[in-house]
Design a protein around this motif. Sequence first.
Motif, mmCIF file in Angstrom:
data_model
loop_
_atom_site.group_PDB
_atom_site.id
_atom_site.type_symbol
_atom_site.label_atom_id
_atom_site.label_comp_id
_atom_site.label_asym_id
_atom_site.label_seq_id
_atom_site.Cartn_x
_atom_site.Cartn_y
_atom_site.Cartn_z
ATOM 1 N N ALA A 34 -27.156 -36.923 -38.634
ATOM 2 C CA ALA A 34 -27.806 -37.885 -39.533
ATOM 3 C C ALA A 34 -29.302 -37.961 -39.221
ATOM 4 N N VAL A 44 -30.141 -39.958 -45.942
ATOM 5 C CA VAL A 44 -28.827 -39.841 -45.327
ATOM 6 C C VAL A 44 -28.095 -41.169 -45.414
ATOM 7 N N ILE A 45 -26.901 -41.133 -45.922
ATOM 8 C CA ILE A 45 -26.046 -42.310 -45.912
ATOM 9 C C ILE A 45 -24.964 -42.043 -44.878
ATOM 10 N N TYR A 46 -24.838 -42.930 -43.935
ATOM 11 C CA TYR A 46 -23.822 -42.739 -42.908
ATOM 12 C C TYR A 46 -22.659 -43.677 -43.193
ATOM 13 N N SER A 47 -21.461 -43.136 -43.131
ATOM 14 C CA SER A 47 -20.294 -43.901 -43.570
ATOM 15 C C SER A 47 -19.804 -44.889 -42.526
ATOM 16 N N GLY A 48 -20.087 -44.623 -41.271
ATOM 17 C CA GLY A 48 -19.452 -45.396 -40.213
ATOM 18 C C GLY A 48 -18.135 -44.731 -39.832
ATOM 19 N N ALA A 59 -17.772 -43.552 -51.647
ATOM 20 C CA ALA A 59 -19.175 -43.482 -51.249
ATOM 21 C C ALA A 59 -19.856 -42.270 -51.873
#
Lengths: 143, 389
Positions: A34, A44-48, A59
């Motif tokens: 990321a 960047v989208i981080y989902s967890g 998402a």
Amino acid sequence: MSTEQTGGREGRQIRCLVAKVGLDGHDRGAHVIARAFRDAGFEVIYSGLHRSPDEVVQAAVQEDVDVLGISILSGAHNTLVPKIMDGLREYSAFEDTLVLVGGIIPDDDKATLEEEGVAEIFGPGASMSEMIEYVRESAPERR
Amino acid sequence: MTDGGDDGSADGGESQSADGGSDSEVDRLVGGVLDGEHRALARTITNIENRAPGYRDLVARLHPHTGSADVVGITGSPGAGKSTLVDKLARTYRDRGLTVGVIAIDPASPFTGGAVLGDRIRMASNVGDMDVFFRSMSARGTLGGLSTATTDAVTALDAFGKDEIIVETVGAGQNEIDIVRTADTVAVLVPPGSGDDVQMLKAGILEIADLFVVNKADLEGADRTVQELTEMLRMGDGSPTAGHHGPDATAGRGGGNDSADGRSDNDTGGDEGDSGGVSDGHEWEPRIVETVANTGEGIDEFVAALEDHREYLVATGERERQARQRYAAEVRTLLREDVHQLLAEEIETRGGIEAAVDRILARETDPYSVADEVIAPVAERVRERRDEE
């Protein structure tokens, strides 16, 4: 502001979702990627952690990402990845999302995942710069 | 008033998109958004963000279908608990059968343009619920672009049919203040016990807040933060009536005093009651709500306060006034950007800004003359046309 990806009136920026799916608590690799993507100028989208395939699909669809990077170290890729692919198809997001898998994938499974529609698989020791270069080159083709 | 037909044959007048987008793509997206297709909505917002060819047409055609959503803006310093509160708020709306759209804006690096958009992680209560449409946006460094992009994304969510739209952003500067202004109701989150946030409030956020949410109200210092805010609100409002109209005005409004106070055992409750509600039906006085977003404590009170503000907006005609203001500001922003672009083209055809700077440095000319040279022919043409009409 050094590249054509930023600041332009009609500039398209590469958007990535980095997703951790299933019962797998190891996210150091996902974090490193990321950050590297961010520094490469991507959004960047981080989902967890511990996301279900449905959540990853939700998402990816809503965020309209160019690239979906699935990090998976649990060995459950043969079950989870196809579910994500089906979900993307359901929302007609399959065609224009570049799906990458990162993690420990046995050679025998690689072909199966690629048949499912995974564009590339990055195993341990994959070079970060190669990965970024790959994303830069492959992502725009999909649109 | 096109009705979202997917037929791909736009009527003659519209067939040439002003900014060069393909008409069939615009038709498809407009149709998709109005039909409630998630993918079409997602792509519409992408086009808005990228200012892709055809995006202006797209937003223009969605506009007639908007106006029914309620827009809430939530801002506050990093770590104040915005995302968690948004998550709980969205859940509460969903429990009431309302659909929700969320736009979460995170900063982008000014050097690479890259960003990590992390607000989605907190949306734990709504995962897998497609009726919460959550979209992360980065604050890209385009001129005046972010507030325009946010407004347009709200338009898309509204046209899609979302009942409640939440815009979430880090409250750090003018840009962010502009963004939350796209909302009908603005809530500012203040975590307890940090002087920094009081500093932040001084920097203009005080004026835009309709509600203050003291989140993490279970932490030490929450009471004090509430007190400080109450003080500040009284001082901030120069009118002699400040803080004294609450009890009268809120009587009979159900949810007045009590809802101003998230925790009934709080000894500052009586004081805060004063700062809530409608005074004489004219002026809204910012209310303070205490929440613990993590556990959901105080969320109902927060929602009640949002509803009270909404009622106030409608009852006083303030909602319409706000909308008028917003559209006027939007038109001005668009004009500024368009003219900017036009003039940038103009200066480029005249040899570019660098060449002009060279001449200025050599003392052959000066900045004012250069600006005049560029703008004079444009102004002349515009005036000619005006006279012809």
